[in-house]
Design a protein around this motif. Structure first.
Motif, PDB file in Angstrom:
ATOM      1  N   ALA B  33    -147.383  99.563  13.466  1.00  0.00           N
ATOM      2  CA  ALA B  33    -146.912  98.888  12.250  1.00  0.00           C
ATOM      3  C   ALA B  33    -147.065  97.383  12.442  1.00  0.00           C
ATOM      4  O   ALA B  33    -146.977  96.874  13.559  1.00  0.00           O
ATOM      5  CB  ALA B  33    -145.457  99.239  11.969  1.00  0.00           C
ATOM      6  N   VAL B  34    -147.313  96.692  11.322  1.00  0.00           N
ATOM      7  CA  VAL B  34    -147.598  95.261  11.384  1.00  0.00           C
ATOM      8  C   VAL B  34    -146.703  94.486  10.419  1.00  0.00           C
ATOM      9  O   VAL B  34    -146.558  94.864   9.252  1.00  0.00           O
ATOM     10  CB  VAL B  34    -149.084  94.986  11.016  1.00  0.00           C
ATOM     11  CG1 VAL B  34    -149.353  93.488  11.008  1.00  0.00           C
ATOM     12  CG2 VAL B  34    -150.008  95.696  11.987  1.00  0.00           C
ATOM     13  N   ALA B  35    -146.119  93.417  10.952  1.00  0.00           N
ATOM     14  CA  ALA B  35    -145.399  92.469  10.098  1.00  0.00           C
ATOM     15  C   ALA B  35    -146.151  91.134  10.137  1.00  0.00           C
ATOM     16  O   ALA B  35    -146.540  90.659  11.210  1.00  0.00           O
ATOM     17  CB  ALA B  35    -143.977  92.278  10.596  1.00  0.00           C
ATOM     18  N   VAL B  59    -147.237  93.080  16.048  1.00  0.00           N
ATOM     19  CA  VAL B  59    -147.924  94.368  16.113  1.00  0.00           C
ATOM     20  C   VAL B  59    -147.053  95.292  16.955  1.00  0.00           C
ATOM     21  O   VAL B  59    -146.865  95.052  18.151  1.00  0.00           O
ATOM     22  CB  VAL B  59    -149.327  94.236  16.729  1.00  0.00           C
ATOM     23  CG1 VAL B  59    -150.058  95.574  16.672  1.00  0.00           C
ATOM     24  CG2 VAL B  59    -150.134  93.155  16.004  1.00  0.00           C
TER      25      VAL B  59
END
Lengths: 251, 66
Positions: B33-35, B59
């Motif tokens: 998941a990516v912010a 990441v």
């Protein structure tokens, strides 16, 4: 029944503190669990994909947590990231308010729970053993309320059994005793108090023999549940003979 | 240009996207998941999301946890 799903096991297992994937797999199998908590961390600090392979091949459902979050904002963002990574909208919501005790920050917790329910998450809220707060979380739409028995990883068991029983009375949703379990009798007590399930990690993963402790917890949860349903005898101050006095010979 | 990836400075091409950055940083992980600057970037949007100098990217991947 939890979040609209039916589980036959009432033991939720955390993976935190597990010494190896082999031990994890043996513990998962021995515990009979169907729901296992996992976390998200920066890729360089995370386990390789093999942990999920182990969990996948044992057919357990994943429950991402928000461990390490200190504010509602962090917990909501972490939940959204977990939904992306794990493909599930289930989340074990924890918002920590104190480093030493890891006790929940209940103000941030309730705020986060409300936001996540509004985003259609299935929220299992890790909380204190306060029945009033438990009701507020249930009213906010949490799928389960998960009170601590004592601080995370402390192994101190259930410090206020009365509050757990009161909390069980206060809400309709499942109550899962989460945190503080040290040994099998703690898990049995949780079930005897009326909890619907028990979530534990360290008690198994950090036991000398995790596989054997996982089996002990499974049987304790089953035993406690049976005892709760069977109806215990009332406590008495003095003895009540179980062998009849009638027909006692004079010797 | 320079961006921050998981708290560390990283040099990426001026036309780099989130997808390229993820590919370079998540070897061995499929559930990532990516912010980007504090907002989630859904997997479906990685290839269409360009990076800008100074961006902060997280990441993330699964790990053990209670």
């Amino acid at each position: 029944m939890l979040g609209g799903e039916t589980f036959t096991s009432r033991l939720l297992l955390g993976t935190g503190g597990v010494p190896s994937l082999e031990v994890l797999e043996r513990a998962v199998r021995a515990s009979g669990t169907q729901l296992v908590t996992v976390a998200l961390r920066r890729v360089e600090a995370s386990a390789s994909g093999s942990m999920l392979e182990v969990l996948d091949r044992n057919g357990v459902r994943l429950l991402p947590n928000t461990a390490g979050c200190r504010t509602a904002r962090e917990a909501v963002l972490t939940s959204r990231l977990a939904r992306e990574a794990f493909g599930t909208s289930w989340v074990k919501l924890e918002v920590i308010g104190d480093e030493r005790t890891l006790l929940p920050d209940v103000v941030e917790l309730l705020d986060a729970a409300e936001q996540l329910v509004a985003e259609d998450f299935t929220v299992l809220a890790y909380t204190t053993d306060d029945p009033v707060l438990g009701r507020r979380l249930a009213d906010a739409g949490c799928a389960a309320v998960m009170p601590l028995g004592s601080p995370i990883g402390s192994g101190l068991g259930i410090r206020n059994p009365h509050n757990i029983a009161l909390l069980r009375e206060a809400v309709e949703v499942p109550v899962v005793l989460d945190a503080g379990i040290g040994t099998a009798s703690d898990a049995a007590l949780a079930m005897e108090l009326g909890c619907d399930a028990v979530l534990l990690a360290s008690a198994v993963t950090r036991a000398r023999d995790p596989e054997r402790m996982a089996l002990a917890m499974r049987q304790a949860v089953e035993g406690g549940r049976l005892a709760r349903g069977a109806g215990r005898i009332p406590r008495r101050w003095h003895a009540e003979a179980s062998t009849p006095m009638h027909g006692l010979p004079e010797l | 240009m320079q961006v921050t990836v998981n708290g560390a400075a990283a040099e990426v091409a001026d036309d780099a996207t989130v997808a390229e950055l993820v590919a370079a940083h998540s070897t061995g992980h499929d559930r990532v998941a990516v912010a980007l600057n504090g907002d989630v970037v859904p997997r479906t949007g990685w290839a269409q999301t360009p990076l800008t100098a100074g961006d902060s990217v997280e990441v993330l991947a699964p790990t053990a946890g209670g």
